[in-house]
Design an enzyme around this catalytic site. Structure first.
Site, PDB file in Angstrom:
ATOM      1  CD  GLU A 138       6.126  18.517  38.860  1.00  0.00           C
ATOM      2  OE1 GLU A 138       5.133  19.087  38.353  1.00  0.00           O
ATOM      3  OE2 GLU A 138       6.516  17.382  38.519  1.00  0.00           O
ATOM      4  CG  HIS A 171       6.857  16.074  33.410  1.00  0.00           C
ATOM      5  ND1 HIS A 171       7.250  17.380  33.633  1.00  0.00           N
ATOM      6  CD2 HIS A 171       5.889  15.813  34.328  1.00  0.00           C
ATOM      7  CE1 HIS A 171       6.541  17.882  34.623  1.00  0.00           C
ATOM      8  NE2 HIS A 171       5.713  16.953  35.064  1.00  0.00           N
TER       9      HIS A 171
END
Length: 218
Positions: A138, A171
């Site tokens: 990420e 997310h």
């Protein structure tokens, strides 16, 4: 087109996408009663391989932007900023939770965190993905690539806003402010140290402590 594919920015994003899709592709070849186990372990494998692949691309490539063209701070400072960044992320997270809860009426619970903790309870090895390999991938994608690429185009604030919002939406949790604030902190660490290692350390420490704390509490 060939030059675009060879771009380290594109390579990092493609690795991330492939790591996400690999478990889905694999599910077509496993028995129905083994689908969940296959999904968990294939995702761990995909993120381990993806993280290593990203490090190789990072080592062999040149990311041509102002952040990467400026020397990084000493390694000792990178580690210290990484540790400090965890606490900065916590402070930002608590402020975001306060705003979301009392001003925006967003429930305090995180389905994303609860789901991950539940998986770790049943598959302890999954903690490696949450605490190490997930943060590595990420940070390469959202800070090294997106924030770094946009830095000279939109300026630091604009790049941080865009990368942090994408980080929040990816997310699928509903806590967009919370994840955006975390993204801002990680962008700041990258800008401050000129090293992607600092936000990786902060992100990894935060994920690990939150997951372990939830495991101990519940």
């Amino acid at each position: 087109m060939n030059n675009l594919v060879k771009s380290p920015y594109v390579k990092i994003i493609l690795i991330y996408v492939l790591a996400q899709l690999f478990p889905v592709f694999l599910l077509f070849f496993v028995p129905e009663n083994a689908i969940f186990d296959a999904a968990i372990y294939s995702q761990i494998i995909a993120f381990v391989v993806g993280s290593i692949w990203m490090f190789i691309v990072n080592h062999r490539s040149t990311f041509n932007n102002s952040l990467e063209n400026t020397p990084a701070v000493p390694k000792k400072n990178i580690i210290l900023w990484g540790i400090a960044g965890m606490f900065l992320a916590y402070i930002g997270q608590y402020l975001a939770i306060f705003i979301e809860t009392f001003l925006l009426n967003i429930p305090i619970g995180s389905q994303n965190t609860a789901g991950l903790v539940d998986i770790v309870n049943n598959y302890p090895l999954f903690l490696l993905l949450i605490a190490i390999f997930g943060p590595i991938m990420e940070e390469f994608v959202f800070r090294k690539v997106i924030f770094g690429y946009l830095f000279d185009i939109t300026g630091g604030i604009g790049a941080a806003v865009i990368s942090s919002l994408i980080f929040a939406f990816i997310h699928f949790d509903g806590h967009y402010l919370l994840y955006s604030v975390m993204g801002f902190v990680f962008c700041y660490l990258y800008w401050k140290t000129k090293s992607i290692a600092a936000p990786i350390i902060a992100h990894a420490l935060m994920n690990a402590t939150v997951t372990v704390a939830n495991l101990l509490l519940y």
